[in-house]
Write an enzyme that holds these catalytic residues in place. Structure first.
Site, PDB file in Angstrom:
ATOM      1  N   THR A  15      44.497  50.403  38.373  1.00 16.46           N
ATOM      2  CA  THR A  15      43.368  51.320  38.230  1.00 16.46           C
ATOM      3  C   THR A  15      42.695  51.666  39.547  1.00 16.46           C
ATOM      4  O   THR A  15      42.263  52.803  39.745  1.00 16.46           O
ATOM      5  CB  THR A  15      42.330  50.661  37.281  1.00 16.46           C
ATOM      6  OG1 THR A  15      42.979  50.434  36.041  1.00 16.46           O
ATOM      7  CG2 THR A  15      41.125  51.527  37.066  1.00 16.46           C
ATOM      8  N   THR A 278      46.299  22.706  29.167  1.00 14.96           N
ATOM      9  CA  THR A 278      45.377  22.842  28.040  1.00 14.96           C
ATOM     10  C   THR A 278      45.115  24.312  27.714  1.00 14.96           C
ATOM     11  O   THR A 278      45.061  25.145  28.618  1.00 14.96           O
ATOM     12  CB  THR A 278      44.039  22.116  28.300  1.00 14.96           C
ATOM     13  OG1 THR A 278      43.151  22.422  27.212  1.00 14.96           O
ATOM     14  CG2 THR A 278      43.381  22.521  29.606  1.00 14.96           C
ATOM     15  N   GLN A 279      44.963  24.595  26.443  1.00 16.45           N
ATOM     16  CA  GLN A 279      44.609  25.972  26.072  1.00 16.45           C
ATOM     17  C   GLN A 279      43.103  26.207  26.191  1.00 16.45           C
ATOM     18  O   GLN A 279      42.631  27.321  25.993  1.00 16.45           O
ATOM     19  CB  GLN A 279      45.138  26.341  24.684  1.00 16.45           C
ATOM     20  CG  GLN A 279      44.750  25.425  23.568  1.00 16.45           C
ATOM     21  CD  GLN A 279      45.400  25.842  22.247  1.00 16.45           C
ATOM     22  OE1 GLN A 279      44.706  26.360  21.401  1.00 16.45           O
ATOM     23  NE2 GLN A 279      46.678  25.592  22.064  1.00 16.45           N
ATOM     24  N   CYS A 280      42.341  25.170  26.537  1.00 16.75           N
ATOM     25  CA  CYS A 280      40.909  25.379  26.819  1.00 16.75           C
ATOM     26  C   CYS A 280      40.781  26.172  28.121  1.00 16.75           C
ATOM     27  O   CYS A 280      41.523  25.930  29.065  1.00 16.75           O
ATOM     28  CB  CYS A 280      40.196  24.053  27.035  1.00 16.75           C
ATOM     29  SG  CYS A 280      40.069  23.075  25.555  1.00 16.75           S
TER      30      CYS A 280
HETATM   31  N1  ASP Z   1      46.404  48.245  33.284  1.00 15.67           N
HETATM   32  C1  ASP Z   1      45.852  48.192  34.612  1.00 15.67           C
HETATM   33  C2  ASP Z   1      46.742  47.296  35.443  1.00 15.67           C
HETATM   34  O1  ASP Z   1      46.661  46.106  35.333  1.00 15.67           O
HETATM   35  C3  ASP Z   1      44.466  47.702  34.583  1.00 15.67           C
HETATM   36  C4  ASP Z   1      43.851  47.542  35.955  1.00 15.67           C
HETATM   37  O2  ASP Z   1      44.327  48.009  36.948  1.00 15.67           O
HETATM   38  O3  ASP Z   1      42.834  46.902  36.027  1.00 15.67           O
HETATM   39  O4  ASP Z   1      47.537  47.798  36.192  1.00 15.67           O
END
Ligand code: ASP
Length: 342
Positions: A15, A278-280
């Site tokens: 993004t 752990t999944q925590c």
């Molecule tokens: N879907 C995008 C990615 O991981 C989300 C981002 O860039 O934050 O490439």
């Protein structure tokens, strides 16, 4: 202002690098060669900034070990030329990539800072500008001519986190990453405050070398009440499966069902490796604390202590891809290689 400082920005996709195309309005990647036109503030650093853009740029959901090899290659190729590296990456799998790179780059003595954004850099309220500007500042920061943070890190929304300790926890907030088991290495407020006691500095100087082999014969099994034998059996008998990350309950606990241990023992007897995390979201595996984890210990399951799943799976893939013996891999899995576990 130090005109001799040089930072390489590696744009992989995600993004952060998007702007609205003027005619159609759709989001398209910007040309990072002209990053200073998008973020004119960068000129005020006075640094030499160069960019490398992946072709094609990818959404980080498409990241694979080949992507990690490409990022590591871009760093290694120009390692001597630059003081630090900023990797622009989608947030979705950034924690995996930062973990993988931390294991791949041995002998690292320069900052490698991963960052990205929740809102594209071309959008008015973007978080991308601050993330990019501060990441560059951190990548360039030096004390007595040595980098302040010679580690692979994630910088996001005011906090610098050790890359192999991070996990993405918010799909919504600017504060998208946490490092549940290690405090931030630095925090950016009016000043950037570095937590020197936590930052790892090289003790022996060796040239940078990169590991590029990964074995993807790894699975993640997250326990849940009602998990059935057939699913566990088919997973553990999958052709090519060599390692299993077991996401157990709490401090490393699992059901006491006899069939469950039979399946694990058979897998381990056949040369498979099982690593218990752990999944925590926070805390550590402590096998043997409860009866429900003692069985795992005696079945030959290794404690992943406070490893994140992202660090566990990338570490396992890299070690299995190496030429190391099974015993050596098991021993490296149970200890910290580059600060990934306490
Ligand atoms: N879907 C995008 C990615 O991981 C989300 C981002 O860039 O934050 O490439």
């Amino acid at each position: 202002m130090d005109k001799s400082t040089s930072i390489l920005i590696i744009y992989t996709g995600g993004t952060i690098g998007m702007v609205n195309e003027p005619v159609t309005g759709t989001l398209v990647p910007i040309d990072f060669r002209h990053i200073s036109d998008q973020v004119p503030e960068l000129r005020r650093f006075g640094y030499r900034l160069e960019t490398v853009t992946f072709d094609p740029v990818i959404d980080s959901s498409d990241v694979s070990p080949e992507t990690w090899v490409k990022i590591a290659g871009a760093i290694a190729e120009r390692y001597d030329e630059f003081d630090g590296f900023v990797v622009l990456h989608g947030t979705d799998t950034m924690a995996y990539s930062a973990s993988a790179l931390s294991f791949m780059l041995s002998g690292l003595e320069k900052p490698v800072i991963f960052t990205g954004a929740q809102l594209p850099i071309g959008v008015l309220r973007t978080d991308g500008k601050e993330n990019l500007i501060t990441s560059i500042e951190i990548a360039a920061a030096r004390d007595n001519n040595t980098p302040k943070v010679p580690e692979v890190c994630v910088y996001f929304e005011n906090r610098l986190l050790r890359g192999n300790r991070t996990t993405k926890y918010s799909a919504e907030h600017f504060n998208a990453f946490t490092s549940p088991n290690l405090p931030p290495l630095a925090e950016a407020g009016l000043q950037i405050r570095y937590n020197r006691n936590l930052i790892r500095y090289p003790t022996v100087r060796r040239p940078l070398s990169i590991s590029t082999k990964f074995d993807t014969g790894v699975g993640i099994l997250r326990l849940f009440p009602g998990l059935g034998r057939s699913l566990v059996h088919s997973m553990l008998t999958t052709e090519g499966l060599r390692g299993l990350i077991l996401e157990s309950y709490g401090t490393g606990n699992a059901p006491t069902l006899a069939w469950f241990y039979d399946e694990l023992r058979t897998f381990i007897a056949g040369g498979g490796i099982v690593l218990n995390v752990t999944q925590c979201p926070a805390g550590s595996v402590e096998m043997g604390l409860y009866e429900t984890s003692e069985g795992l210990l005696s079945a030959g399951v290794i404690s992943g202590k406070d490893l994140t799943t992202e660090a566990a799976v990338t570490k396992m893939m890299m070690l299995l891809g190496s030429e190391l013996s099974g015993d050596r891999i098991e021993s490296l899995l149970s200890k910290s290689i580059c600060g990934e576990m306490s």
